[in-house]
Design a protein around this motif. Structure first.
Motif, PDB file in Angstrom:
ATOM      1  N   ASP A   9       0.883  -1.166   0.000  1.00  0.00           N
ATOM      2  CA  ASP A   9       0.000   0.000   0.000  1.00  0.00           C
ATOM      3  C   ASP A   9       0.921   1.217   0.000  1.00  0.00           C
ATOM      4  O   ASP A   9       1.489   1.574   1.031  1.00  0.00           O
ATOM      5  CB  ASP A   9      -0.910  -0.001   1.224  1.00  0.00           C
ATOM      6  N   GLY A  61      -1.153  -1.798  -4.580  1.00  0.00           N
ATOM      7  CA  GLY A  61      -2.496  -1.225  -4.636  1.00  0.00           C
ATOM      8  C   GLY A  61      -2.506   0.055  -5.457  1.00  0.00           C
ATOM      9  O   GLY A  61      -1.680   0.933  -5.246  1.00  0.00           O
ATOM     10  N   GLU A  97      -7.364  -0.845  -5.570  1.00  0.00           N
ATOM     11  CA  GLU A  97      -7.512  -0.795  -4.110  1.00  0.00           C
ATOM     12  C   GLU A  97      -8.580   0.187  -3.667  1.00  0.00           C
ATOM     13  O   GLU A  97      -8.579   0.626  -2.516  1.00  0.00           O
ATOM     14  CB  GLU A  97      -6.182  -0.426  -3.458  1.00  0.00           C
ATOM     15  N   THR A 100     -10.089   0.683   0.063  1.00  0.00           N
ATOM     16  CA  THR A 100      -9.370  -0.162   1.018  1.00  0.00           C
ATOM     17  C   THR A 100      -9.197   0.536   2.356  1.00  0.00           C
ATOM     18  O   THR A 100      -9.496  -0.029   3.411  1.00  0.00           O
ATOM     19  CB  THR A 100      -7.983  -0.552   0.459  1.00  0.00           C
ATOM     20  N   THR A 101      -8.720   1.772   2.320  1.00  0.00           N
ATOM     21  CA  THR A 101      -8.482   2.506   3.564  1.00  0.00           C
ATOM     22  C   THR A 101      -9.782   2.708   4.330  1.00  0.00           C
ATOM     23  O   THR A 101      -9.819   2.579   5.561  1.00  0.00           O
ATOM     24  CB  THR A 101      -7.803   3.859   3.273  1.00  0.00           C
ATOM     25  N   CYS A 126      -3.840  -2.103   5.388  1.00  0.00           N
ATOM     26  CA  CYS A 126      -4.328  -1.872   4.021  1.00  0.00           C
ATOM     27  C   CYS A 126      -3.584  -2.757   3.023  1.00  0.00           C
ATOM     28  O   CYS A 126      -4.196  -3.330   2.116  1.00  0.00           O
ATOM     29  CB  CYS A 126      -4.187  -0.402   3.634  1.00  0.00           C
ATOM     30  N   ALA A 127      -2.276  -2.889   3.201  1.00  0.00           N
ATOM     31  CA  ALA A 127      -1.486  -3.766   2.327  1.00  0.00           C
ATOM     32  C   ALA A 127      -1.982  -5.205   2.446  1.00  0.00           C
ATOM     33  O   ALA A 127      -2.066  -5.931   1.446  1.00  0.00           O
ATOM     34  CB  ALA A 127      -0.004  -3.667   2.684  1.00  0.00           C
ATOM     35  N   ILE A 130      -5.285  -5.494   0.525  1.00  0.00           N
ATOM     36  CA  ILE A 130      -4.988  -5.491  -0.917  1.00  0.00           C
ATOM     37  C   ILE A 130      -4.494  -6.873  -1.337  1.00  0.00           C
ATOM     38  O   ILE A 130      -4.989  -7.466  -2.307  1.00  0.00           O
ATOM     39  CB  ILE A 130      -3.943  -4.410  -1.252  1.00  0.00           C
TER      40      ILE A 130
END
Length: 150
Positions: A9, A61, A97, A100-101, A126-127, A130
């Motif tokens: 991310d 992402g 992505e 995602t956050t 977040c990573a 993803i």
């Protein structure tokens, strides 16, 4: 030897990194890395952190707008991907992505995690999200992987 897939991310200040398990089924948070003064140095640091892992692919992402168009952030992520390609021989895949956050923030807030604590773990979380979405899609062999050319 089993190889892993990395999820990234990319952010302007920090970069979240996640790793798959060797069977490429489960994503787990790995690290949060601070950006360096140059993109080249940032990529060098990330690859150094990953050197003891057996990596076959890096999934980055791509923060697209809700309508699917590029944004300032996706342009910056594109530069990051290009630098990764220059410094690494593994396959680099850009992965949608969007939101995602928002998803990660919502889960953390629902679990009553403090703002201070969230800021320390959100990038790696977040990573992980993803990477997990990529692994889930890849595992379903009936569906094509909708990677983004980046």
């Amino acid at each position: 030897m089993y190889k892993r897939i990395v999820g990234i991310d990319f952010g302007m200040a920090r970069i979240g990194v996640a790793l798959s398990d060797p069977s490429k089924i489960i994503a787990s948070p790995f690290k949060t890395i601070q950006n360096q003064k140059s993109l080249k140095d940032t990529v060098k640091l990330i690859l150094k952190e990953l050197q003891d892992q057996s990596i076959e692919e890096i999934v980055v992402g791509m923060p697209l707008r809700l309508n699917g168009q590029n944004s300032f952030s996706s342009d910056e992520t594109g530069y990051f991907i290009e630098e990764l390609k220059k410094q690494s021989s593994v396959t680099i895949t850009a992965w949608d992505e969007r939101l995602t956050t928002v998803q990660v923030e919502r889960v953390m807030k629902d679990n009553k995690m403090s703002r201070k604590k969230r800021s320390k773990v959100i990038d790696a979380a977040c990573a992980t999200l993803i990477l997990q979405s990529y692994l889930d899609q890849k595992d379903n062999s009936l569906l094509p992987i909708p990677a983004i050319n980046g």
